[in-house]
Scaffold this motif. Structure first.
Motif, mmCIF file in Angstrom:
data_model
loop_
_atom_site.group_PDB
_atom_site.id
_atom_site.type_symbol
_atom_site.label_atom_id
_atom_site.label_comp_id
_atom_site.label_asym_id
_atom_site.label_seq_id
_atom_site.Cartn_x
_atom_site.Cartn_y
_atom_site.Cartn_z
ATOM 1 N N HIS A 82 -7.401 -8.747 2.163
ATOM 2 C CA HIS A 82 -8.616 -9.154 2.876
ATOM 3 C C HIS A 82 -8.835 -8.351 4.149
ATOM 4 O O HIS A 82 -9.960 -8.260 4.642
ATOM 5 N N SER A 83 -7.772 -7.776 4.691
ATOM 6 C CA SER A 83 -7.933 -7.001 5.924
ATOM 7 C C SER A 83 -8.210 -5.524 5.660
ATOM 8 O O SER A 83 -8.783 -4.838 6.498
ATOM 9 N N GLU A 84 -7.843 -5.016 4.490
ATOM 10 C CA GLU A 84 -7.997 -3.589 4.214
ATOM 11 C C GLU A 84 -9.346 -3.221 3.624
ATOM 12 O O GLU A 84 -9.850 -2.129 3.839
ATOM 13 N N VAL A 117 -11.430 -2.992 -2.817
ATOM 14 C CA VAL A 117 -10.461 -3.063 -1.721
ATOM 15 C C VAL A 117 -9.953 -1.669 -1.364
ATOM 16 O O VAL A 117 -9.809 -1.314 -0.194
ATOM 17 N N ALA A 118 -9.680 -0.859 -2.388
ATOM 18 C CA ALA A 118 -9.097 0.477 -2.186
ATOM 19 C C ALA A 118 -10.169 1.562 -2.119
ATOM 20 O O ALA A 118 -9.908 2.715 -2.454
ATOM 21 N N LEU A 119 -11.361 1.203 -1.664
ATOM 22 C CA LEU A 119 -12.484 2.137 -1.685
ATOM 23 C C LEU A 119 -12.239 3.369 -0.818
ATOM 24 O O LEU A 119 -12.676 4.472 -1.157
ATOM 25 N N ASN A 120 -11.537 3.202 0.287
ATOM 26 C CA ASN A 120 -11.330 4.330 1.212
ATOM 27 C C ASN A 120 -10.292 5.339 0.727
ATOM 28 O O ASN A 120 -10.165 6.421 1.295
ATOM 29 N N LYS A 121 -9.513 4.961 -0.283
ATOM 30 C CA LYS A 121 -8.564 5.863 -0.939
ATOM 31 C C LYS A 121 -7.466 6.398 -0.011
ATOM 32 O O LYS A 121 -6.847 7.417 -0.308
ATOM 33 N N ASN A 122 -7.214 5.732 1.108
ATOM 34 C CA ASN A 122 -6.083 6.156 1.938
ATOM 35 C C ASN A 122 -4.808 5.469 1.468
ATOM 36 O O ASN A 122 -4.834 4.606 0.587
ATOM 37 N N LYS A 123 -3.696 5.867 2.047
ATOM 38 C CA LYS A 123 -2.402 5.366 1.578
ATOM 39 C C LYS A 123 -2.294 3.854 1.711
ATOM 40 O O LYS A 123 -1.828 3.168 0.790
ATOM 41 N N LYS A 124 -2.739 3.313 2.848
ATOM 42 C CA LYS A 124 -2.625 1.880 3.094
ATOM 43 C C LYS A 124 -3.453 1.074 2.095
ATOM 44 O O LYS A 124 -2.967 0.096 1.521
ATOM 45 N N SER A 125 -4.710 1.482 1.887
ATOM 46 C CA SER A 125 -5.571 0.723 0.980
ATOM 47 C C SER A 125 -5.094 0.835 -0.463
ATOM 48 O O SER A 125 -5.201 -0.117 -1.238
ATOM 49 N N THR A 126 -4.540 1.982 -0.835
ATOM 50 C CA THR A 126 -4.015 2.156 -2.191
ATOM 51 C C THR A 126 -2.802 1.262 -2.418
ATOM 52 O O THR A 126 -2.680 0.598 -3.463
#
Length: 494
Positions: free
Chosen positions: A242-244, A149-158
């Motif tokens: 599920h959206s991130e 889920v947090a693959l992109n490592k941006n603030k929102k996904s983290t």
């Protein structure tokens, strides 16, 4: 080869595939080949096992701590079929992420490795006969999927990843209480520490276990596994998670993971229902939980313009539908609930994968900035339409079958108020979905189009999912019906 050996192999394949991919070179072609081979092998072995238990057989391994029966085979089918098609799509999706420089090759390597680890944890939870190991498996699905889920490592996904861990872990703490209490109550009757942890033994002795203890245990199980399944009011993690995540991880989370949590709940539902507490008790709780979940999700659907959040709220709504089916009960209601698990699995996998295509076309998830999809990418638009039609229960699509059966059983059981509320909830979902579908699909594009129709390599797995939706909506698949009927017999103790 013996089925017991295949069961061990089924658990080993995704685990070994995860390790091999982790240590493979940072070459995307090599990684994608290993990823696909692991998925194909897992699907072949999984379906071979399912074919061996369709007629009601049960097989055990590791001193009865793991097993496969018709009920477990229903969910192994989801992991095998839906998992394979989503895995195939993920290869092209990750290539797009590399091309747009959103990810590096090492990130795709991590994703593929975690993907197979995730499959391993779900398979582990489904095959576990030991209720403590089942809980461990479901808890492990959180840890194995959070980094996807947090693959992109941006603030929102983290932030979303942390929310996922915290809420689901707190929720599953209630499931742990249920596990400990069920073992204690079972041990007082069975007097054997090993057997008192086995679900097959517990359901066989259900009538001897204290009914008041089981009533409390089921409430803890409903809160715990219901949190993981996305049932209201502990559903709040699901729309963000599920959206991130990338589209393939969203497809796996919604299409398969939620069903594994539902299976955990069904195990406790069966033990409590077959006890002196009776099915009326568990059915009443499930109807209340299902209707609350459907209405909360349906009203949020009305105001969603983010296509992934829209489908995320659909996940919540359809977990409510499965809960309602369990609440309606009886052979027809339980059959419908299990059928809905498959119908929703392939439908939601298609829906989330289609969002991956739509984001490639428009560069946005906001449906108010889309428009004209039917002209720009007609195959994607048709696949989007099939997913939406199934999700709202249009006749001829898979989800209609299970929802129709639930309504039928409700009328037979004189649940007039409950079925009226159920239908109202479905109508709200219908209105919300088609308004959003028209917004994205017809008219003129309201933003710059980045690409036209996606290549066949991207659409082929989605066409496979769409075909399954239509096949199960239009035809009676005899082996599947037999498997579901035997699974229902297990739940009601026949």
């Amino acid at each position: 080869m013996e089925i017991q050996e295949l069961l061990i192999i089924l658990m080993l394949i995704p685990f070994v595939a995860s390790i091999i991919i982790w240590f493979a070179p940072n070459n995307y072609k090599v990684l994608s080949i290993l990823h696909v081979l692991g998925a194909i092998l897992n699907a072949v072995v999984g379906l071979s096992i399912v074919s061996s238990v369709i007629n009601g057989q049960t097989y055990f391994v590791f001193n009865d701590m793991f097993f496969i029966d018709s009920l477990g085979a229903v969910f192994i089918s989801l992991i095998s079929v839906t998992g394979l098609l989503v895995n195939l799509y993920s290869v092209k999706y990750m290539q797009w992420e590399l091309d747009h420089k959103h990810l590096e090759v090492k990130d795709t390597k991590l994703f593929f490795s975690l993907f197979h680890l995730f499959v391993f944890t779900m398979t582990f939870s489904v095959l576990a006969n030991n209720i403590a190991l089942m809980w461990v498996g479901i808890e492990a699905t959180t840890l194995s999927s959070v980094f996807m889920v947090a693959l992109n490592k941006n603030k929102k996904s983290t932030e979303t990843g942390w929310k996922y861990i915290v809420i689901c872990s707190i929720g599953l703490a209630f499931a742990l209480y249920a596990t400990v209490l069920l073992y204690s109550a079972g041990f007082n009757v069975i007097h054997d520490s090993h057997s008192a942890m086995l679900w097959t033994t517990l359901i066989a002795h259900a009538k001897d276990i204290d009914q008041y203890a089981l009533k409390l245990i089921f409430i803890f199980a409903l809160i715990g596994f219901g949190t993981k399944a996305g049932l209201a009011p502990t559903h709040t993690w699901l729309p963000d998670v599920h959206s991130e995540g990338p589209a393939p991880s969203s497809a796996m989370l919604s299409g398969i993971l939620l069903k594994c949590a539902i299976l955990g709940l069904i195990r406790y539902y069966a033990v409590t229902g077959n006890s002196l507490a009776g099915f009326e008790y568990v059915q009443s709780l499930m109807i209340i939980s299902g209707l609350i979940t459907i209405f909360i999700a349906s009203f949020f659907l009305l105001v969603q313009h983010d296509v992934k959040r829209m489908f995320a709220y659909h996940s919540i709504a359809h977990m409510g539908v499965i809960a309602f089916g369990l609440g309606v009960g009886g052979p027809i209601g339980l059959f419908a609930a299990l059928f809905h698990a498959l119908a929703h699995s392939v439908t939601k996998a298609l829906a989330f994968c289609v969002t991956g295509n739509m984001i490639q076309v428009y560069g946005t998830r906001d449906m108010t900035k889309m428009g004209g999809l039917i002209k720009i990418a007609p195959i994607t638009a048709i696949l989007f339409g099939i997913a939406v039609c199934s999700l709202v229960g249009v006749p001829g699509f898979a989800i209609f079958v299970s929802e129709f059966l639930m309504i039928k059983q409700s009328i037979i059981g004189n649940l007039n108020i409950e079925v009226t509320l159920f239908i109202i909830g479905l109508i709200i979902i219908f209105i919300a979905d088609f308004s959003h579908f028209n917004l994205a699909t017809f008219g003129e594009s309201r933003s710059k189009v980045l690409t036209n129709e996606l290549p066949l390599s991207a659409n082929l797995p989605l066409i496979g999912l769409a075909a399954l939706i239509l096949i199960f909506g239009l035809f009676t698949v005899s082996p599947w019906v037999t498997l579901l009927k035997n699974a229902v017999n297990i739940i009601i103790g026949i």
